[in-house]
Design an enzyme around this catalytic site. Structure first.
Site, PDB file in Angstrom:
ATOM      1  N   CYS A 167       0.876  -1.179   0.000  1.00 49.25           N
ATOM      2  CA  CYS A 167       0.000   0.000   0.000  1.00 49.25           C
ATOM      3  C   CYS A 167       0.908   1.222   0.000  1.00 49.25           C
ATOM      4  O   CYS A 167       2.104   1.109  -0.290  1.00 49.25           O
ATOM      5  CB  CYS A 167      -1.012  -0.019   1.139  1.00 49.25           C
TER       6      CYS A 167
HETATM    7  C1  RB5 Z   1      -4.530   4.932   1.418  1.00 46.58           C
HETATM    8  O1  RB5 Z   1      -5.615   4.159   1.758  1.00 46.58           O
HETATM    9  C2  RB5 Z   1      -3.369   4.734   2.380  1.00 46.58           C
HETATM   10  O2  RB5 Z   1      -3.806   4.917   3.679  1.00 46.58           O
HETATM   11  C3  RB5 Z   1      -2.743   3.370   2.235  1.00 46.58           C
HETATM   12  O3  RB5 Z   1      -2.259   3.185   0.938  1.00 46.58           O
HETATM   13  C4  RB5 Z   1      -1.573   3.088   3.163  1.00 46.58           C
HETATM   14  O4  RB5 Z   1      -0.594   4.062   3.023  1.00 46.58           O
HETATM   15  C5  RB5 Z   1      -1.903   2.839   4.568  1.00 46.58           C
HETATM   16  O5  RB5 Z   1      -1.071   2.454   5.376  1.00 46.58           O
END
Ligand code: RB5
Length: 171
Positions: free
Chosen positions: A65
């Site tokens: 993420c």
């Molecule tokens: C976006 O949802 C962001 O919060 C995610 O990609 C991540 O960075 C969370 O830890």
């Protein structure tokens, strides 16, 4: 190796690069999504990857993420998942060696694709070193089971996803 890969909508481009990189190296890849840049929630994809590992359909999982923090937290709730969020090669290797980690967490807004590839190589190429201490620690970690018996139900997130598709949720 069989590797399951999942991500959220923030980093789909990096996930696609990772999938391509792994396939070019001859690995069998389960691309668990997400597949586009439409707003979604990373626990869905963390769970898909974790369950592949739990069910022994995949040898390893990779979750990505923005920071790697959210999706790593979510994946760690799947029983049997031992995850490391890695921003450097050493961490990835140590996690395999000492923890027998089976899922790698990455933050594609933090770590560039070149380093991500090096981290993945180290993670996949480092073997677990079984010592009495490592074994006992892993048993203790695995003993902290997530109290979530539904996790192996295939339809665990279906109601949520259906509502999402119907436009029930708004940012
Ligand atoms: C976006 O949802 C962001 O919060 C995610 O990609 C991540 O960075 C969370 O830890």
């Amino acid at each position: 190796m069989r590797i399951a890969v999942g991500c959220d909508h923030i980093v789909t481009d990096t996930k696609n690069e990772v999938v391509k990189y792994l396939r070019e190296k001859g690995h069998e890849v389960f691309d668990e999504g997400t597949y586009d840049f439409e707003r979604t929630h990373y626990p869905i994809y963390a769970r898909k990857v974790g369950v592949r590992v739990l069910n022994k359909e995949a040898d390893f999982g990779i979750v990505i993420c923005g920071t790697g923090v959210g999706i790593s937290n979510a994946a760690s709730k799947v029983p049997g998942v031992r995850i490391t969020l890695a921003r450097d090669v050493l961490t990835a290797g140590m996690a395999r060696k000492n923890l027998n980690a089976n899922v790698l967490g990455l933050g594609a807004r933090i770590t560039g694709i070149g380093l991500i590839q090096n981290i993945i190589d180290e993670f996949l190429n480092t073997g677990y070193t079984e010592t009495k201490e490592n074994k006992e620690l892993i048993e203790k970690i695995d003993g902290l089971k997530t109290e979530c018996e539904e996790i192996q139900q295939v339809n665990f997130f279906d109601e949520f996803i259906e509502k999402w598709n119907q436009g029930f949720y708004h940012d």
